[in-house]
Design a protein around this motif. Structure first.
Motif, short mmCIF file in Angstrom:
data_model
loop_
_atom_site.label_atom_id
_atom_site.label_comp_id
_atom_site.label_asym_id
_atom_site.label_seq_id
_atom_site.Cartn_x
_atom_site.Cartn_y
_atom_site.Cartn_z
N ILE A 70 23.40 33.08 27.69
CA ILE A 70 23.59 32.23 28.84
C ILE A 70 25.03 31.61 27.07
O ILE A 70 25.88 31.51 28.26
N LEU A 71 25.07 31.79 26.64
CA LEU A 71 26.47 32.02 25.17
C LEU A 71 26.99 32.82 25.50
O LEU A 71 28.12 32.32 25.62
N GLU A 72 26.50 34.45 26.29
CA GLU A 72 27.56 35.10 26.32
C GLU A 72 27.81 34.77 27.88
O GLU A 72 29.57 34.87 27.71
N VAL A 73 28.23 33.94 28.69
CA VAL A 73 28.18 33.87 29.77
C VAL A 73 29.22 33.02 29.39
O VAL A 73 30.10 33.00 29.78
N LEU A 74 29.20 31.72 28.70
CA LEU A 74 30.48 30.67 28.50
C LEU A 74 31.28 30.94 27.80
O LEU A 74 32.05 31.21 27.83
N LEU A 75 30.92 31.87 26.68
CA LEU A 75 32.17 32.51 26.13
C LEU A 75 33.40 33.40 27.06
O LEU A 75 34.33 33.36 26.67
N GLU A 76 32.50 33.89 27.41
CA GLU A 76 33.31 35.34 28.16
C GLU A 76 34.31 34.11 29.87
O GLU A 76 35.46 34.53 29.99
N ALA A 77 33.06 32.68 29.82
CA ALA A 77 34.10 32.62 31.32
C ALA A 77 35.66 31.51 30.42
O ALA A 77 36.76 31.66 30.87
N GLU A 78 34.81 30.64 28.85
CA GLU A 78 36.16 30.38 28.43
C GLU A 78 37.54 31.45 28.23
O GLU A 78 38.71 31.28 28.08
N ARG A 79 37.05 32.86 27.72
CA ARG A 79 38.16 33.65 27.22
C ARG A 79 39.02 34.11 29.28
O ARG A 79 40.57 33.88 28.83
N CYS A 80 38.26 33.72 30.45
CA CYS A 80 39.22 34.50 31.23
C CYS A 80 40.17 33.31 31.46
O CYS A 80 40.79 33.14 31.56
N ALA A 81 40.52 31.84 31.03
CA ALA A 81 40.48 30.80 31.32
C ALA A 81 41.81 30.23 30.49
O ALA A 81 42.95 30.29 30.82
N ILE A 82 41.32 31.81 29.19
CA ILE A 82 43.07 30.83 28.31
C ILE A 82 43.90 32.35 28.76
O ILE A 82 45.05 32.04 28.91
N ARG A 83 43.35 33.38 28.86
CA ARG A 83 44.18 34.27 29.97
C ARG A 83 44.67 33.89 31.16
O ARG A 83 46.04 34.42 31.19
N THR A 84 43.62 32.86 31.51
CA THR A 84 45.00 32.14 32.81
C THR A 84 45.45 31.67 32.40
O THR A 84 46.67 31.52 33.27
N TRP A 85 45.70 30.59 31.52
CA TRP A 85 46.45 29.64 31.40
C TRP A 85 48.45 29.81 30.88
O TRP A 85 48.97 29.29 31.23
N SER A 86 47.14 30.77 29.53
CA SER A 86 48.07 32.13 29.02
C SER A 86 49.45 32.35 29.71
O SER A 86 50.60 32.53 29.18
N GLU A 87 49.12 32.94 30.83
CA GLU A 87 49.67 33.33 32.00
C GLU A 87 50.44 32.84 32.93
O GLU A 87 52.43 32.40 32.87
N ILE A 88 50.12 31.60 33.24
CA ILE A 88 51.10 30.47 33.36
C ILE A 88 51.97 29.83 32.17
O ILE A 88 53.29 29.33 32.88
N CYS A 89 51.46 29.37 31.42
CA CYS A 89 52.02 29.12 30.34
C CYS A 89 53.91 29.69 29.59
O CYS A 89 54.82 29.42 30.17
N ASP A 90 53.27 31.65 29.49
CA ASP A 90 54.65 32.74 30.36
C ASP A 90 55.18 32.36 31.05
O ASP A 90 56.72 32.36 31.00
N MET A 91 55.00 31.97 32.56
CA MET A 91 55.57 32.27 33.37
C MET A 91 56.58 30.63 33.69
O MET A 91 57.69 30.77 34.27
N THR A 92 55.47 28.99 32.89
CA THR A 92 56.92 28.37 33.38
C THR A 92 57.97 27.75 32.64
O THR A 92 58.36 26.98 31.77
N ARG A 93 57.59 28.42 31.23
CA ARG A 93 57.80 28.19 29.76
C ARG A 93 59.90 28.11 29.91
O ARG A 93 59.52 29.42 30.91
N GLY A 94 60.38 27.90 29.78
CA GLY A 94 61.74 26.84 30.58
C GLY A 94 62.28 27.08 31.35
O GLY A 94 63.23 26.68 31.53
N ALA A 95 61.51 26.98 32.95
CA ALA A 95 62.09 26.77 34.03
C ALA A 95 61.29 25.66 34.55
O ALA A 95 61.38 24.83 35.73
#
Length: 219
Positions: free
Chosen positions: A134-159
């Motif tokens: 279960i902890l592995e599932v939780l960890l990988e879900a958080e890692r996917c969220a980090i990648r998702t929001w990092s992409e949105i930060c990159d898209m929107t920074r300065g714009a």
């Protein structure tokens, strides 16, 4: 004659309700607001489904009350992320899918399902389910969220400072969550001490970075 104000008018005609200045200024800065809007729907689809799936994962941490409590923090904070971003989608002339199945299918991350097969009666076969699974599932879900929001930060920074602010606040909490589950999985699976630098939120689901202003008890 009154002095002309530099920002009194722009590409949107006075009184025109068919366009939004909030979107036009994003476009002028080189970001496609429609593309951003669709990515936000995918991103909060993942936050919403994770909120659901974490409910199930938490239930299967029977006897691990400290793990349950930390999972509950992450679960409620994912809901806070969903609620934080929903208004932004409407500001960008979007809406939530009417069909929740469509919404779940669009989620930018895989389903965080309980990692066990179904038994003959269609229930969970928990005979070989381990806490570390279960902890592995939780960890990988958080890692996917980090990648998702990092992409949105990159898209929107300065714009798009409004969306960037939301995304980076959510990203802060997702990084917290990853550190929590690294600590727990390291101890549970590998018998290693790998501190997250975390003790406890003030209240369950405190969401110190991303909670909306609380206008009433339902916020």
């Amino acid at each position: 004659m009154s002095e002309e104000k530099s920002h009194a008018t722009g590409t949107v005609e006075p009184g025109d309700t068919s366009k939004r200045v909030g979107m036009e200024v994003i476009r002028e800065r080189g970001l496609d607001p429609e593309e951003l809007r669709e990515k936000l729907i995918d991103a909060i689809g993942a936050e919403f489904t994770t909120y659901y799936y974490y409910t199930n994962l938490r239930m299967h941490l029977a006897g691990e009350e400290d793990y349950k409590e930390i999972t509950e923090d992450a679960r409620l904070e994912d809901r806070a992320h969903f609620e934080l971003v929903v208004p932004r989608i409407y500001e960008l002339e979007g809406s939530l899918p009417n069909d929740i199945r469509d919404f779940a299918d669009r989620a930018s991350c895989p389903d965080a399902e309980v990692p066990t097969p179904m038994d003959d009666s269609g229930g969970f076969d928990t005979s070989e389910l381990e806490v570390e699974d279960i902890l592995e599932v939780l960890l990988e879900a958080e890692r996917c969220a980090i990648r998702t929001w990092s992409e949105i930060c990159d898209m929107t920074r300065g714009a798009d400072p409004r969306t960037y602010d939301m995304a980076q606040r959510i990203l802060n909490e997702e990084m917290d969550h990853e550190a929590w589950f690294i600590e727990l999985l390291s101890k549970e699976r590998d018998d290693e001490i790998n501190p997250a630098g975390h003790f406890a939120r003030g209240e369950p689901g405190d969401a110190p970075y991303s909670t909306n202003n609380r206008f009433n008890d339902s916020a």
